[in-house]
Design a protein around this motif. Sequence first.
Motif, PDB file in Angstrom:
ATOM      1  N   LEU A 140       0.830  -1.219  -0.002  1.00 32.52           N
ATOM      2  CA  LEU A 140      -0.168   0.229   0.033  1.00 32.52           C
ATOM      3  C   LEU A 140       0.913   1.126  -0.053  1.00 32.52           C
ATOM      4  N   GLY A 141       1.864   1.296   0.825  1.00 30.45           N
ATOM      5  CA  GLY A 141       2.740   2.309   0.894  1.00 30.45           C
ATOM      6  C   GLY A 141       2.255   3.751   1.787  1.00 30.45           C
ATOM      7  N   GLU A 142       2.630   4.656   1.937  1.00 34.46           N
ATOM      8  CA  GLU A 142       2.231   5.669   2.818  1.00 34.46           C
ATOM      9  C   GLU A 142       1.090   6.561   1.919  1.00 34.46           C
ATOM     10  N   VAL A 143      -0.047   6.299   2.212  1.00 33.79           N
ATOM     11  CA  VAL A 143      -1.105   6.916   1.761  1.00 33.79           C
ATOM     12  C   VAL A 143      -2.146   7.283   2.877  1.00 33.79           C
ATOM     13  N   PRO A 144      -3.152   8.134   2.771  1.00 34.56           N
ATOM     14  CA  PRO A 144      -4.257   8.331   3.826  1.00 34.56           C
ATOM     15  C   PRO A 144      -4.922   7.446   3.539  1.00 34.56           C
ATOM     16  N   VAL A 145      -5.467   6.759   4.721  1.00 37.25           N
ATOM     17  CA  VAL A 145      -6.627   5.578   4.710  1.00 37.25           C
ATOM     18  C   VAL A 145      -7.789   6.017   5.717  1.00 37.25           C
ATOM     19  N   TYR A 146      -8.985   5.999   4.751  1.00 32.71           N
ATOM     20  CA  TYR A 146     -10.334   6.485   5.368  1.00 32.71           C
ATOM     21  C   TYR A 146     -11.081   5.175   5.861  1.00 32.71           C
ATOM     22  N   ASP A 147     -12.013   5.474   6.708  1.00 33.17           N
ATOM     23  CA  ASP A 147     -13.029   4.481   7.163  1.00 33.17           C
ATOM     24  C   ASP A 147     -14.089   4.244   6.431  1.00 33.17           C
ATOM     25  N   SER A 148     -14.436   5.121   5.465  1.00 34.42           N
ATOM     26  CA  SER A 148     -15.660   4.946   4.610  1.00 34.42           C
ATOM     27  C   SER A 148     -15.055   5.400   3.250  1.00 34.42           C
ATOM     28  N   ILE A 149     -15.846   4.721   2.175  1.00 31.35           N
ATOM     29  CA  ILE A 149     -15.742   5.318   0.546  1.00 31.35           C
ATOM     30  C   ILE A 149     -16.292   6.675   0.447  1.00 31.35           C
ATOM     31  N   GLU A 150     -17.170   7.178   1.132  1.00 28.90           N
ATOM     32  CA  GLU A 150     -17.685   8.475   0.965  1.00 28.90           C
ATOM     33  C   GLU A 150     -16.727   9.551   1.660  1.00 28.90           C
ATOM     34  N   ALA A 151     -16.005   9.311   2.775  1.00 33.39           N
ATOM     35  CA  ALA A 151     -15.037  10.025   3.209  1.00 33.39           C
ATOM     36  C   ALA A 151     -13.937  10.252   2.320  1.00 33.39           C
ATOM     37  N   MET A 152     -13.687   8.862   1.966  1.00 30.33           N
ATOM     38  CA  MET A 152     -12.466   9.149   1.002  1.00 30.33           C
ATOM     39  C   MET A 152     -12.477   9.915  -0.457  1.00 30.33           C
ATOM     40  N   LEU A 153     -13.649   9.757  -1.037  1.00 29.03           N
ATOM     41  CA  LEU A 153     -14.158  10.428  -2.200  1.00 29.03           C
ATOM     42  C   LEU A 153     -14.327  11.989  -2.078  1.00 29.03           C
ATOM     43  N   ALA A 154     -14.907  12.115  -0.738  1.00 32.19           N
ATOM     44  CA  ALA A 154     -14.908  13.581  -0.491  1.00 32.19           C
ATOM     45  C   ALA A 154     -13.609  14.591  -0.184  1.00 32.19           C
ATOM     46  N   ALA A 155     -12.585  13.659   0.146  1.00 35.81           N
ATOM     47  CA  ALA A 155     -11.454  14.364   0.489  1.00 35.81           C
ATOM     48  C   ALA A 155     -10.331  14.358  -0.388  1.00 35.81           C
ATOM     49  N   GLU A 156     -10.505  13.282  -1.278  1.00 34.25           N
ATOM     50  CA  GLU A 156      -9.568  13.098  -2.485  1.00 34.25           C
ATOM     51  C   GLU A 156      -9.733  13.271  -3.703  1.00 34.25           C
ATOM     52  N   SER A 157      -9.153  13.537  -4.728  1.00 34.85           N
ATOM     53  CA  SER A 157      -9.504  13.436  -6.224  1.00 34.85           C
ATOM     54  C   SER A 157      -8.783  12.297  -6.930  1.00 34.85           C
ATOM     55  N   VAL A 158      -9.702  11.388  -7.258  1.00 34.93           N
ATOM     56  CA  VAL A 158      -9.258  10.139  -7.936  1.00 34.93           C
ATOM     57  C   VAL A 158      -9.650   9.980  -9.074  1.00 34.93           C
ATOM     58  N   ASP A 159      -9.284   9.059  -9.998  1.00 36.33           N
ATOM     59  CA  ASP A 159      -9.696   8.979 -11.367  1.00 36.33           C
ATOM     60  C   ASP A 159     -10.533   7.484 -11.422  1.00 36.33           C
ATOM     61  N   THR A 160     -10.043   6.492 -10.616  1.00 38.28           N
ATOM     62  CA  THR A 160     -10.744   5.269 -10.487  1.00 38.28           C
ATOM     63  C   THR A 160     -10.500   4.688  -9.024  1.00 38.28           C
ATOM     64  N   VAL A 161     -11.637   4.009  -8.414  1.00 41.32           N
ATOM     65  CA  VAL A 161     -11.685   3.077  -7.584  1.00 41.32           C
ATOM     66  C   VAL A 161     -11.483   1.660  -7.764  1.00 41.32           C
ATOM     67  N   PHE A 162     -10.693   0.837  -7.002  1.00 40.08           N
ATOM     68  CA  PHE A 162     -10.545  -0.557  -6.920  1.00 40.08           C
ATOM     69  C   PHE A 162     -11.369  -0.932  -5.633  1.00 40.08           C
TER      70      PHE A 162
END
Length: 357
Positions: free
Chosen positions: A48-70
Amino acid sequence: MTERAVGYVGLDHHHAEPYLQTLDALQATVTCACEPNPAFDPSAVDSLGEVPVYDSIEAMLAAESVDTVFLTLPNRDTPDAIERALDAGVDVYTEKPAARQVTELEPVLERVATADETVCVSYPWQSHPIARDLRGLVQDGFFGDLRAFEARYVASQLSVRDTDHFIFDQDASRGGILQWLGIHWLQLIDWLLEEPIVRVNANMASGTEGVAVEDVATLQLETSEGAVGTLHCGYHLGEGLYDTRIDLYGSDGRSSWDPMGREFGFEGETTLELDDASGEWASTPHRTITHEYDPAPGYGGSWGKAFVEAFFEACDGKRDPPVTLQDAAAVLRILDAAYESAETGEWVDVDTDVSAA
């Protein structure tokens, strides 16, 4: 291929580590992750490496800009996660089977039908070179009238597996070995034959103490063109061992393939055996095609990487996804029929009505 920012959702999963290794070999950077299970330690995932880890997909998508989710989440939670990603305008690559049963997937099918985003379901065995060779033989008429098929997916016993994991939980997953491992061959056979499976007769048993889902299943299958076949899957072997087979029989030829070998991995070689009965290969009626693996990290090695590459090409508008959500729904309909058959003891027709989608 465009460089893509990826958010990884579902670290507490057997395939998280290999998928992350596949992504590391592509033009993709995992910039964030999500793990809803507070009891799971994300630092246990080495890739995984050193990246922020969230406890819900909603929180992750609200805080981060991504092109794709796995997504490697419980089957129960996957349809909602797909919808959350689509709400955010994000492409989705999800672990199979994408839901517990097809009714859970139907609202997402309606959404995807009009969405700009790309959704792909992970059935990468169809990218294996031998699988592609087999499909080509079917399309070229090598088998003639395809009459029968036999498939087997046998793995190590549950006594050497972590049965506390959610993949063995009936509420989270719905089924056992059929829905977790045997499903690979159901999808691959459906793809190879280009004749949808239309009837199922299934028998299953749950013989492991403390595990409610089936640890053995045997299916009789019939295609739309009248080919009949079987699939047996079970947790029967010692630790780390496998016994797999996909054999096709036609009026003009037959094939035999062990996709995995004694121990699962992507080193060494695998061989497809062919026998011609039509007379076309009169001088050499028995032939073999051998695939030597080019060692590569990740889920499915080099051919698993090729499958994910095809997904990214679909995201860039260059092709269709290798396996769509509609394709995944077709496999779930076979599963639904199988589990109904196991309960009733009767043959069950596969629901091929896709009007809901």
